[in-house]
Design an enzyme around this catalytic site. Structure first.
Site, short mmCIF file in Angstrom:
data_model
loop_
_atom_site.label_atom_id
_atom_site.label_comp_id
_atom_site.label_asym_id
_atom_site.label_seq_id
_atom_site.Cartn_x
_atom_site.Cartn_y
_atom_site.Cartn_z
CG HIS A 1 43.15 33.84 37.45
ND1 HIS A 1 43.03 33.72 38.82
CD2 HIS A 1 43.89 34.96 37.25
CE1 HIS A 1 43.65 34.72 39.42
NE2 HIS A 1 44.19 35.47 38.49
CE LYS B 1 30.80 28.57 43.56
NZ LYS B 1 32.20 28.70 43.91
NE ARG B 2 32.96 33.75 36.00
CZ ARG B 2 33.47 32.80 35.21
NH1 ARG B 2 32.89 32.52 34.06
NH2 ARG B 2 34.56 32.15 35.57
CE LYS C 1 32.79 30.22 38.33
NZ LYS C 1 33.87 29.99 39.31
CB THR D 1 38.56 33.60 46.66
OG1 THR D 1 37.69 34.29 45.74
CG2 THR D 1 39.96 33.57 46.10
CE LYS E 1 36.11 36.26 48.81
NZ LYS E 1 35.59 36.53 47.46
#
Length: 825
Positions: free
Chosen positions: A370, A561-562, A567, A667, A671
């Site tokens: 991952h 998100k985290r 990110k 993901t 969504k």
């Protein structure tokens, strides 16, 4: 094939509203033990949970029984996280009785019962944190729906990761006591108890036949107790199982210490043992925290393997047949110690010779990677491993010796290659590379998006790909449409079903039929109304939780998100500040509400500083009378599945802006697009495939490609060039440096400024800034054209068929697990 056992007939609870209403009343009285006159919402929730549960149990038992009778090959999914969310509504929908339950609950309104209150009583199961755990939950849903005999194995965390509070703009971690009132969905199995060993020493000796043997002795033992959790498939008779392990002390109470008056030491062993299943991801900035993490991973892996082998033994087959009846998927490197543990069981306990045991092991395991970032690949120091798992260290060294001997035969005279591929990193202090252990010990290794898999082969695992060119394969991630559209966005689900039928719930490719409706005025108007209603609902949540009023007609720009530097929530903040400066300078733009959500790891200082920055920027922007409602910034605390189910259907814009080459898949992007959000993102992870499916004209792509990012690392990169040549960027960064958003503490965000300048801007925010700002300008222009925006949003929904977790599981079943799904009625 085993013969079925004749069992007495059970009374079958039916799914009609009248039967459900009768069961509700009976369970309230006889299970919960409350009078309807004094019953609280929580009492009614437990009664309703009992009603749902009893309508799953018979299917669950029949499913488990059928796997034995049919002697099916089973799939075991090992994951440190399962982010399940709430169970009641999902179970009602999956057994196709949500309307009947709603009618039954509504009929009891005279007793003060409100169905929506019951949903809010149920806590989110605190069994995961981010995308890794939610992916595992989606996979369990798909396996059950498709009839794959799949089991999830993990840990029953008593407190989860943490409950996130925001105090003075800063993240504060509180225990997430989700089990405070019990969990009606789990079944304790006190008879399913396995011994798990730690520490001790290894005795090496030769047996009577002259074979070398190893005995792990003088260990500290913990017991793993099972808790089972039924996983219903959608509109099928299949209900699979998730088994979670709780740590129990091998000795609860030391009476000697108690009698001596040392009451703390009397229960010390019990408390220390049971810490193993208290918290997800304990802080690993200390040696004790790192040891606890390693123990957690081995704890659940050891118990799971013992349980699998116990179940396999019932088949009566020899151990060599294990790979024909058992497929074990390692979700990331957390469970990769399973490779060494199965070898220990087969060689030390079952006394198989090494080559035979290794053949069984490598045919049983498969590994999902991952991450592409070398620093994120899990490693453990050899001294820590030697102390906690001494026998496993011996086994890993033995695996490595045999593996490197094979590598040397293939590539003689290349010690640099041998060092890169070794399971032991000896660059500095000796560390065990758990990803390498998983690769060497598995028959298949998969990436989770096409670009991720390509980069695995070309970068971090290029040497392994050269040695085994067929081992690394791609399995692009997916999400379950049952949870993320049917449950999270019921109004949109009803609209879609009214036009194309309900077949899309099991065959998401049917959403392609919406392409022709993207220009249908009636469908577009209904689609817009659904989106606005969802935005009103989210605006109400924001007002209730944060006392901030946002305009539902503004552009809802969402990044959930985290919190992590790669990110790039920070790049989003830079755009917010830039837009703020433009508006204060007399510029115009469509009203925008920028919504953040996500947790930072307790020990990750920069991520926590970014959360504080978001809140400080929000405080300035939201209270600037010159800005008014033209720009709002919101950080929603304690982001979880239930909150996501409200945010995602309301989103207009989906921020997927990681540095190209750092996000494995994502993901959340799937969504959000499935619910009609347009994506702004880099060509990273699954964004590439989303662009291919929805069309390049229906997504906003910006920034450097993975190759261009790699060139900046290879050829040199100077962030000051961007600072010096872009006036808007310079103004934005100077505001951070000079304390504009932290009056009274001008030094607060200097670490952010320095990370982006003096320290090299590792994630290349400044290089992508201008492209991102220009792309955001395009977003604003398009949002001003409601018809054009709606057309593209519908095409995004229509293009999401490829991103169903059913498709992903079908590929795993065929390519990796060699399992044939069997649908049940």
């Amino acid at each position: 094939m085993q013969q079925p056992i004749a069992l007495p007939e059970l009374e079958h609870p039916t799914l009609d509203a009248e039967s459900i209403q009768r069961s509700l009343y009976q369970h309230l009285v006889f299970t919960v033990g409350k009078d309807p006159i004094t019953a609280t919402d929580r009492d009614w929730f437990y009664a309703a949970a009992a009603v749902v549960r009893e309508r799953m149990i018979e299917r669950w038992m029949a499913t488990m029984r059928s796997y034995y009778v049919e002697d099916r090959k089973r799939v075991y999914y090992l994951s440190l996280e399962f982010l399940m969310g709430r169970t009641m509504t999902n179970s009602m929908l999956n057994i196709c009785a949500e309307k009947e339950f709603h009618d039954a609950l509504s009929a009891l309104a005279a007793m003060g019962l409100k169905p929506e209150n019951l949903r809010e009583v149920e806590p989110d199961a605190a069994l995961g944190n981010g995308g890794l755990g939610r992916l595992a939950a989606c996979f369990l849903d798909s396996m059950a729906t498709m009839g794959v005999p799949g089991y999830g194995y993990g840990i029953r965390y008593e407190y989860g990761m943490f409950h996130q509070g925001i105090e003075n703009g800063q993240q504060v971690e509180h225990p997430d006591n989700w089990l405070r009132y019990g969990n009606p969905w789990e079944f304790p199995r006190p008879e399913v108890l396995y011994q798990v060993k730690f520490h001790g020493r290894v005795v090496d000796f030769t047996d009577e036949q002259g074979h070398p043997r190893h005995q792990w002795v003088d260990t500290d033992d913990v017991m793993a107790m099972a808790y089972d959790y039924p996983i219903p498939g959608y509109d099928t008779g299949t209900v699979n199982n998730m088994r979670l392990w709780a740590a129990k002390a091998s000795r609860d109470f030391d009476l000697t210490y108690f009698n001596e008056g040392d009451y703390i030491r009397a229960v010390e062993d019990k408390n220390e043992s049971e810490n193993l299943s208290k918290v997800l991801y304990p802080n690993d900035t200390t040696e004790l925290g790192r040891e606890l993490r390693l123990k957690q991973q081995y704890f659940f892996v050891s118990a799971s393997l013992q349980d699998m082998l116990y179940r396999f033994a019932k088949s009566g087959l020899p151990l060599d047949a294990l790979p024909t009846k058992v497929a074990v998927q390692l979700n990331d490197t957390h469970p990769s110690i399973a490779v060494a543990e199965l070898m220990r069981i087969l060689t030390d306990v079952r006394q198989l010779d090494w080559d035979r045991a290794w053949a069984i092991t490598t045919r049983t395991f498969a590994y999902t990677n991952h991450t592409l970032m070398p620093e994120a690949l899990e490693t453990w120091s050899v001294p820590l491993f030697a102390r906690v798992l001494p026998r496993h260290l011996q086994i890993i060294y033995a695996i490595n010796h045999r593996f490197l001997r094979d590598v040397m035969h293939h590539y003689p005279g290349d010690p640099g290659l041998w060092a890169r591929m070794s399971l032991i990193d000896e660059t500095h202090d000796k560390r065990i590379r758990m990803a390498h252990l998983a690769i060497v010990g598995s028959h298949k290794v998969n990436g989770v998006a096409a670009i991720h898999t390509r980069l695995m082969k070309e970068t971090i695992f290029a040497d392994f790909h050269r040695l085994w060119p067929d081992k690394i394969v791609n399995m692009t991630n997916g999400v379950t449409p049952r949870r993320w559209l049917n449950q999270a966005n019921p109004a949109l689900a009803r609209l879609i079903t009214s036009r194309i039928g309900h077949g899309w719930l099991k065959d998401l490719d049917q959403l392609r039929q919406l392409n022709t409706l993207a220009t249908d005025p009636a469908f577009c108007a209904a689609f817009v109304q659904v989106k606005r209603d969802n935005k009103v609902r989210l605006a109400q949540l924001i007002a209730e939780r944060l006392a901030i009023r946002v305009d539902p007609d503004s552009l809802f720009d969402v990044q959930i998100k985290r919190i992590h530097e790669y990110k790039r929530q920070l790049l989003n903040v830079l755009h917010v500040i830039t837009l703020y400066n433009r508006l204060r300078g007399g510029g115009t733009a469509p009203p925008r509400t920028v919504i953040f959500g996500g947790k930072a790891a307790p020990g990750y200082r920069m991520a926590k500083l970014i959360i504080r920055l978001i809140n400080d920027v929000a405080d300035v922007v939201n209270n600037d009378t010159q800005i008014g409602d033209r720009l709002k910034v919101v950080f929603i605390p304690n982001y979880n599945v239930s909150t996501a189910e409200i945010i995602i259907p309301a989103a207009d814009l989906s921020e997927q802006i990681s540095t190209a080459g750092t996000e494995a898949s994502g993901t959340g992007n799937m969504k959000l697009a499935l619910n009609g959000a347009l994506t702004i993102g880099t060509l990273d992870g699954a964004n590439v495939e989303i662009r291919d499916e929805v069309g390049a004209d229906n997504i906003f792509i910006f920034g450097m490609t993975t190759d261009e990012v790699a060139q900046t690392h290879a050829g040199g990169y100077n962030p000051w060039v961007y600072y010096d040549t872009n006036a808007e960027l310079r103004q934005t960064l100077d505001m951070l440096r000079d304390g504009y958003f932290s009056p009274g503490d001008s030094e607060r965000y200097k670490p952010v400024f320095e990370a982006l300048t003096y320290h090299g801007d590792h994630y290349r925010l400044l290089a992508d800034y201008a492209s991102y700002i220009a792309c955001q300008d395009q977003v604003g222009q398009l949002y001003g054209d409601s018809l054009a925006w709606t057309h593209k949003a519908i095409l995004n929904v229509a293009g999401m068929g490829q991103f169903s977790s059913d498709r992903t599981i079908g590929q795993y079943a065929k390519t990796i697990w060699s399992v044939v799904p069997v649908a049940r009625t």
